[in-house]
Every structure is written in C-alpha cells, then in structure tokens.
Design a protein around this motif. Structure first.
Motif, mmCIF file in Angstrom:
data_model
loop_
_atom_site.group_PDB
_atom_site.id
_atom_site.type_symbol
_atom_site.label_atom_id
_atom_site.label_comp_id
_atom_site.label_asym_id
_atom_site.label_seq_id
_atom_site.Cartn_x
_atom_site.Cartn_y
_atom_site.Cartn_z
ATOM 1 N N ILE A 105 -7.713 6.030 -0.311
ATOM 2 C CA ILE A 105 -6.645 5.783 -1.277
ATOM 3 C C ILE A 105 -7.268 5.086 -2.485
ATOM 4 C CG2 ILE A 105 -4.503 4.542 -1.749
ATOM 5 C CD1 ILE A 105 -3.717 4.843 1.111
ATOM 6 N N GLY A 106 -7.123 5.695 -3.650
ATOM 7 C CA GLY A 106 -7.733 5.139 -4.860
ATOM 8 C C GLY A 106 -6.964 3.963 -5.438
ATOM 9 N N ALA A 107 -7.219 3.683 -6.724
ATOM 10 C CA ALA A 107 -6.625 2.519 -7.391
ATOM 11 C C ALA A 107 -5.090 2.578 -7.298
ATOM 12 C CB ALA A 107 -7.076 2.481 -8.853
ATOM 13 N N PRO A 108 -4.452 1.418 -7.135
ATOM 14 C CA PRO A 108 -5.051 0.076 -7.128
ATOM 15 C C PRO A 108 -5.517 -0.397 -5.758
ATOM 16 C CG PRO A 108 -2.687 -0.133 -7.039
ATOM 17 C CD PRO A 108 -2.967 1.360 -7.093
ATOM 18 N N ASP A 109 -5.282 0.390 -4.679
ATOM 19 C CA ASP A 109 -5.613 -0.077 -3.341
ATOM 20 C C ASP A 109 -7.115 -0.022 -3.058
ATOM 21 O OD1 ASP A 109 -2.858 -0.485 -2.453
ATOM 22 O OD2 ASP A 109 -2.694 1.687 -2.586
ATOM 23 N N ASN A 110 -7.728 1.149 -3.319
ATOM 24 C CA ASN A 110 -9.161 1.343 -3.114
ATOM 25 C C ASN A 110 -9.585 0.990 -1.689
ATOM 26 O OD1 ASN A 110 -9.754 2.253 -5.775
ATOM 27 N ND2 ASN A 110 -9.666 0.146 -6.504
ATOM 28 N N VAL A 111 -9.063 1.761 -0.739
ATOM 29 C CA VAL A 111 -9.395 1.545 0.673
ATOM 30 C C VAL A 111 -9.455 2.880 1.401
ATOM 31 C CG1 VAL A 111 -8.406 -0.785 0.900
ATOM 32 C CG2 VAL A 111 -6.941 1.221 1.238
ATOM 33 N N TRP A 112 -10.269 2.936 2.452
ATOM 34 C CA TRP A 112 -10.200 3.990 3.446
ATOM 35 C C TRP A 112 -9.092 3.634 4.418
ATOM 36 C CZ3 TRP A 112 -12.691 8.470 3.006
ATOM 37 C CH2 TRP A 112 -13.863 8.517 2.247
ATOM 38 N N VAL A 113 -8.378 4.616 4.942
ATOM 39 C CA VAL A 113 -7.314 4.331 5.899
ATOM 40 C C VAL A 113 -7.371 5.303 7.066
ATOM 41 C CG1 VAL A 113 -5.759 3.367 4.151
ATOM 42 C CG2 VAL A 113 -5.605 5.808 4.733
ATOM 43 N N MET A 152 0.849 -1.186 0.000
ATOM 44 C CA MET A 152 0.000 0.000 0.000
ATOM 45 C C MET A 152 0.888 1.241 0.000
ATOM 46 S SD MET A 152 -2.811 1.133 2.839
ATOM 47 C CE MET A 152 -3.864 -0.230 2.409
ATOM 48 N N ARG A 153 0.545 2.214 -0.837
ATOM 49 C CA ARG A 153 1.387 3.381 -0.918
ATOM 50 C C ARG A 153 1.094 4.359 0.208
ATOM 51 N NH1 ARG A 153 -2.711 4.818 -4.683
ATOM 52 N NH2 ARG A 153 -3.442 6.950 -4.478
ATOM 53 N N LYS A 154 2.072 5.168 0.579
ATOM 54 C CA LYS A 154 1.900 6.195 1.588
ATOM 55 C C LYS A 154 1.286 7.434 0.942
ATOM 56 C CE LYS A 154 5.888 4.761 4.363
ATOM 57 N NZ LYS A 154 7.176 5.196 4.935
ATOM 58 N N LEU A 155 0.606 8.200 1.756
ATOM 59 C CA LEU A 155 0.053 9.457 1.268
ATOM 60 C C LEU A 155 0.284 10.494 2.344
ATOM 61 C CD1 LEU A 155 -1.523 11.052 -0.832
ATOM 62 C CD2 LEU A 155 -3.607 10.369 0.336
ATOM 63 N N TYR A 156 1.091 11.518 2.042
ATOM 64 C CA TYR A 156 1.381 12.570 3.000
ATOM 65 C C TYR A 156 0.496 13.766 2.686
ATOM 66 C CZ TYR A 156 5.351 9.715 4.196
ATOM 67 O OH TYR A 156 6.131 8.660 4.602
ATOM 68 N N LEU A 157 -0.370 14.131 3.615
ATOM 69 C CA LEU A 157 -1.317 15.213 3.402
ATOM 70 C C LEU A 157 -0.663 16.555 3.693
ATOM 71 C CD1 LEU A 157 -4.477 13.730 5.090
ATOM 72 C CD2 LEU A 157 -3.830 13.686 2.689
ATOM 73 N N GLN A 174 -7.311 -0.014 7.761
ATOM 74 C CA GLN A 174 -7.906 0.105 6.438
ATOM 75 C C GLN A 174 -9.317 -0.468 6.411
ATOM 76 O OE1 GLN A 174 -5.464 -2.127 3.720
ATOM 77 N NE2 GLN A 174 -5.866 -4.077 4.719
ATOM 78 N N ASN A 175 -10.091 -0.005 5.416
ATOM 79 C CA ASN A 175 -11.457 -0.465 5.218
ATOM 80 C C ASN A 175 -11.729 -0.458 3.720
ATOM 81 O OD1 ASN A 175 -14.401 -0.521 5.017
ATOM 82 N ND2 ASN A 175 -14.425 -0.092 7.207
ATOM 83 N N SER A 176 -12.103 -1.587 3.163
ATOM 84 C CA SER A 176 -12.219 -1.732 1.709
ATOM 85 C C SER A 176 -13.598 -1.395 1.156
ATOM 86 C CB SER A 176 -11.844 -3.158 1.294
ATOM 87 O OG SER A 176 -12.712 -4.096 1.913
#
Length: 299
Positions: free
Chosen positions: A66-74, A1-6, A84-86
């Motif tokens: 987080i959108g494709a390809p993961d498609n999950v709430w985190v 899963m990729r990181k996302l820094y806000l 996470q929540n799919s």
C-alpha cells in the motif's frame, strides 16, 4: 489504513505469472496458504490465493504493497489488512528477516498458537544496508551489511560505466542463514577512470535474486595522480604517487586568481574549497614542465 480490494484476473493472464509464490501461515491462518504472483499494486508486485482463516474456508488471502500515505506491505484477508510491514523493499520481506518485522494491524484480531510466517520464492530473504563505495590506495572498496539472512547463497558484484550496462567483477559468498548482523567487503583493484557505478546481485540458494541500491565513485587517474571528490562537503582527495620530480598545486578561480598553492607535495593531499563562493575552480597539478588541470565545483 485504507482497504484495497484486489480484482480477480483473467485465467490466461494469471497463468503467465505463476513463477513466484509466497506461503503464509500461522496466527489465525489454519493451514499453509499458497499465494501466486498476480500483478503490480501501487508499483510493486502482489500475491493472491485462498485459504482457511479462523475456521472459514475459501478466504481470499493477499500480500501487497500500500503506497502513500501508509507505505506498508500487508497481509490481507478478503481485502482487509491484518498484518503490516513498513520496510520499503522491492519485494515483500520474509518473516525470517529480522530487520523487517511484521506486526498486527491496530484494531484487527487474528491470533493463534504460532507466529505469522511469510516465506517462499517471492519474498525478500535479506535486507542489504550501508552499501558504500570508496577509494583506498587507488582501489575501490565496497562495503555492506546484512541484519539477517535466510537462504542467502551470496552476492555477485557488478560494475558499470554508464549505470545501464553491467559487468560482473566477482562473487562474495553469503552466510546462508543468520540472525545476526554480518559485514561484507569487496575490493575493485582496477577501477574505471571516471565515474564507476556498483551494485550487488544477491542470490538465494535456489538462484532467485534481487538487486541492491547503486553506489558510485569518481576516480580520475592521470599518470601519477588520482583525484576523488567527497560528495557533500566540497573536499577533494588528491593521491600523488612517488615521483623524482617535485609536484606543485594551485587552485585558480574563474578570473585567473590563484587562491591556494602547495609546493613539493606527495602522497595524499586534501583540497578544501568549502570556504570559497559557489562556482567552478581549476586545480593545476604541475610536475616538472608538464601541467595537468582538473575542474573543481563548489555547490
């Protein structure tokens, strides 16, 4: 899963979007942390705040999609997802939603004495499933289910002829809080002629709301009959009201050839064109000296 820094948003912008919030606590979050709505991330709203995590004060806590390809709430700490929540919902699912469960991200350790809790006005309290519209005795019956409910006041039923402008038909009360599947039904006794669109506006006890997916049904009524197309199988249901004169049916192809005839029919009739080649056909409904024509399409 990729990181996302806000990014940290300007205070003037941040102050305009504080109307919704989320509270997260449990596991390694030492005390409830209030997260405020900040902006869209990957097309869905995100929430951010600070709290104490595993004894560390001032940790940035985010809830976002987080959108494709993961498609999950985190749920993320300092930009790193830990939970996470799919469920691909319009808002983050609350932990009270049994249909959309949160789980730990593989390889991340964040445990404590209590379970993770994601609550607040910004979460989706319920998940509506199997929302359908169908014709029965010249009426449209709407049916739907919820797997669980949290703070659910009920459902406002809305109808539209163009999918843009909506009218309110009625309201069905919810079960407020429930951990088991609940089934609901509403009947539109005077459906629109043509294609009618339906949706649910789910309302919480605190008047927060969200919309369901849109269901549609085609209902054509001409004096003594109505015709319904069952999408996907090239079958049409013809409902013929009782009449003193006999009703005759014919299906005609584009070349004018009669492919099917029925005489003296009444009640419910099924017109099956699934075995015909793709194209446009005409259904002629003759009552006495009057003939009505409906277009049938085989995809």
């Amino acid at each position: 899963m990729r990181k996302l820094y806000l990014l940290i948003f300007l205070t003037t912008y941040f102050s305009t979007v504080r109307s919704q919030n989320i509270t997260v606590t449990g596991e390694c979050i030492n005390s409830p942390a209030l997260l405020n709505k900040i902006a869209d991330v990957d097309g869905k709203v995100a929430y951010e705040g600070t709290g104490t995590v595993d004894g560390n004060v001032g940790v940035v806590i985010d809830v976002y999609w987080i959108g494709a390809p993961d498609n999950v709430w985190v749920v993320a700490f300092d930009g790193q997802p830990y939970f996470q929540n799919s469920c691909n919902t319009i808002a983050p699912p609350g932990t009270g939603n049994a249909a959309c469960l949160w789980s730990a991200v593989s390889g991340q350790t964040c445990t404590g004495g209590t379970a993770l809790a994601v609550t607040g006005s910004g979460v989706l309290p319920i998940t509506i499933s199997n929302f359908t519209a169908g014709i029965n005795n010249n009426q449209v019956t709407l049916k739907w289910k919820t797997a669980s409910e949290n703070n659910n006041k009920g459902f406002e039923i809305q109808r539209s002829q163009d999918g843009l402008n909506w009218d309110v038909l009625g309201f069905v009360s919810g079960n407020i809080n429930s951990s088991v599947e609940k089934k609901y039904e509403f009947v539109d006794m005077n459906p629109l002629s043509g294609t009618g669109f339906y949706r649910l506006r789910q309302v919480d006890q605190d008047e927060k709301f969200s919309y369901s997916a849109v269901a549609s049904v085609k209902y054509l009524k001409a004096n003594f009959y109505s015709i319904i197309r069952n999408n996907g199988n090239n079958r049409y249901q013809l409902n013929i009201e009782p009449a003193t004169q006999p009703v005759n049916l014919s299906v005609i192809d584009a070349g004018g050839k009669k492919l099917m005839t029925k005489s003296g029919v009444a009640g419910i009739q099924y017109i099956d064109i699934s075995h015909f080649p793709s194209g446009i056909y005409l259904l002629q409904i003759a009552k006495g000296t009057t003939t009505f024509t409906e277009k049938l399409i085989k995809f």
